[in-house]
Design an enzyme around this catalytic site. Structure first.
Site, PDB file in Angstrom:
ATOM      1  N   HIS A   1      42.276  39.397  39.781  1.00 47.14           N
ATOM      2  CA  HIS A   1      40.906  38.934  39.576  1.00 47.14           C
ATOM      3  C   HIS A   1      40.327  39.634  38.350  1.00 47.14           C
ATOM      4  CE1 HIS A   1      36.792  38.052  40.041  1.00 47.14           C
ATOM      5  NE2 HIS A   1      36.453  39.194  40.603  1.00 47.14           N
TER       6      HIS A   1
ATOM      7  N   ASN B   1      33.639  37.837  34.400  1.00 48.81           N
ATOM      8  CA  ASN B   1      34.112  37.645  35.773  1.00 48.81           C
ATOM      9  C   ASN B   1      33.626  36.274  36.243  1.00 48.81           C
ATOM     10  OD1 ASN B   1      34.362  37.647  38.559  1.00 48.81           O
ATOM     11  ND2 ASN B   1      33.646  39.755  38.828  1.00 48.81           N
TER      12      ASN B   1
ATOM     13  N   CYS C   1      35.212  36.322  45.375  1.00 45.76           N
ATOM     14  CA  CYS C   1      36.156  36.446  44.249  1.00 45.76           C
ATOM     15  C   CYS C   1      37.623  36.331  44.658  1.00 45.76           C
ATOM     16  CB  CYS C   1      35.920  37.750  43.502  1.00 45.76           C
ATOM     17  SG  CYS C   1      34.279  37.845  42.782  1.00 45.76           S
TER      18      CYS C   1
END
Ligand SMILES: CC(C)(COP(=O)(O)OP(=O)(O)OC[C@H]1O[C@@H](n2cnc3c(N)ncnc32)[C@H](O)[C@@H]1OP(=O)(O)O)[C@@H](O)C(=O)NCCC(=O)NCCS
Length: 332
Positions: A257, A287, A117
């Site tokens: 993020h 996400n 990520c």
């Protein structure tokens, strides 16, 4: 750019998300979960799911082309293409090479970055270095993921969090005083087990046993991620600001993020900023791992939340464990 090298900035962005929407209500029909639980614990209402005939490089190619079109740059002008992904088309060839072929950037080198990520933050830092040293003029950085292809849709502790999509940025030399002011990267491989795919690569090749045990899917220890993301991660922004010779008060905008709305709120609060100084896409896109900051940045720019001269912080974190920040004085 640190070290007296020439300044490099983001001069254009692009993004692509698939049309197909999977809502929390759809997940309720598949696993033992509720729309309320997912929204309270993550802030997610829906996520996008890649079309059956597409793969990660198709999402990457569409985001890349939108970015190049916006900048009015021909793919043949691109000298280097970096794709950050943790759900690549294949272990090999690199997804960046496949994407390069799809967009016809035939003068470009291409390589993947996989820091899960935080891959986009790492890829920006890497790409900027090739321009700062004078060896490249035009570098395309893409974050692209198709997590729906690696999720276990029987595991409620992982499948509710993620979605598919891609975002791209074009890096070029910019005027003095603007562009990427500092990068900061950290990792803690002793906690590598917190986010992982157990099987399907060299450590544990796929077999009937790994398939039967569902080891070929993404797994996440949610509580370990929470401790990491609300513990050491926000300090990376301070460390990066220090490298840039700036402090928290200088930050105009931050994009983290898109892991989880509660984590984002924690980080924004830690930095002493308000929620007006950030932008979120987590509710609609969930996400999207290495794509999440790229997609959210593109949208924030399109709706005018970031303007020339703003000091913008990008903060990524996730599997590795790895985390990274970039401080950018917006150049366009
Ligand atoms: C995982 C996380 C949501 C847990 O939050 P929490 O407030 O500590 O959770 P709680 O203890 O209240 O709830 C956990 C319970 O919910 C259950 N649960 C887990 N997933 C669920 C789901 N999708 N639907 C319903 N219940 C779920 C668990 O089984 C557990 O049940 P138990 O207590 O009976 O064992 C939180 O730690 C978190 O947000 N972590 C970060 C995860 C993340 O963002 N990852 C992105 C990767 S970069």
């Amino acid at each position: 750019m640190p070290g007296g090298l020439r300044p490099v900035g983001i001069v254009a962005t692009g993004a692509y998300v698939p049309d197909h929407i999977m809502t929390n209500k759809d997940l309720e029909k598949m696993i033992d979960t509720t729309d309320e639980w997912i929204r309270e614990k993550t802030g997610i209402s829906a996520r996008r799911i890649i079309d059956p005939e597409d793969t990660t490089s198709d999402l990457a190619a569409r985001a890349a082309m939108q970015c190049l079109d916006e900048a009015d740059v021909d793919p043949m002008e691109v000298e280097l293409m970096i794709v950050a992904t943790s759900s690549p088309d294949h272990i090999q060839p690199p997804t960046a090479c496949v994407t390069q072929g799809k967009i016809g950037a035939m003068n470009a080198g291409a390589f993947d970055v996989n820091t899960v990520c935080s891959g986009f933050n790492h890829a920006i830092a890497a790409g900027a270095g090739f321009i700062a040293d004078g060896s490249h003029e035009t570098v395309l950085v893409v974050g692209a993921e198709a997590y729906s292809r690696i999720l276990d849709f029987t595991d409620r502790t992982s499948c509710v969090y993620f979605g598919d999509g891609a975002g791209a940025v074009l890096l070029r030399p910019v005027e003095e005083g603007y562009g990427i002011l500092a990068n900061y990267m950290r990792a803690d491989g002793t906690k590598a087990d917190a986010i992982k795919m157990l099987a399907g690569a060299a450590a544990r090749p796929s077999s009937e046993e790994t398939i039967a045990n569902r080891e070929n899917y993404f797994r996440m220890d949610g509580k370990a991620v929470w401790e990491f993301a609300t513990g050491i991660v926000p300090h990376a922004m301070d460390a990066c600001l220090k490298r840039a010779g700036l402090s928290r008060e200088d930050l105009d905008f931050v994009i983290t993020h898109q892991a989880n709305v509660n984590i984002i709120e924690h980080i924004v609060d830690f930095l002493g900023m308000s929620m007006e100084q950030t932008h979120m896409t987590i509710e609609r896109y969930a996400n999207t791992a290495a794509a999440s900051i790229a997609i959210t940045l593109d949208e924030a720019l399109r709706i005018g939340k970031i303007k020339k001269g703003d000091v913008v912080g990008l903060l990524g974190f996730g599997g590795g464990l790895a985390w990274a920040a970039n401080i950018i004085r917006w150049a366009v």
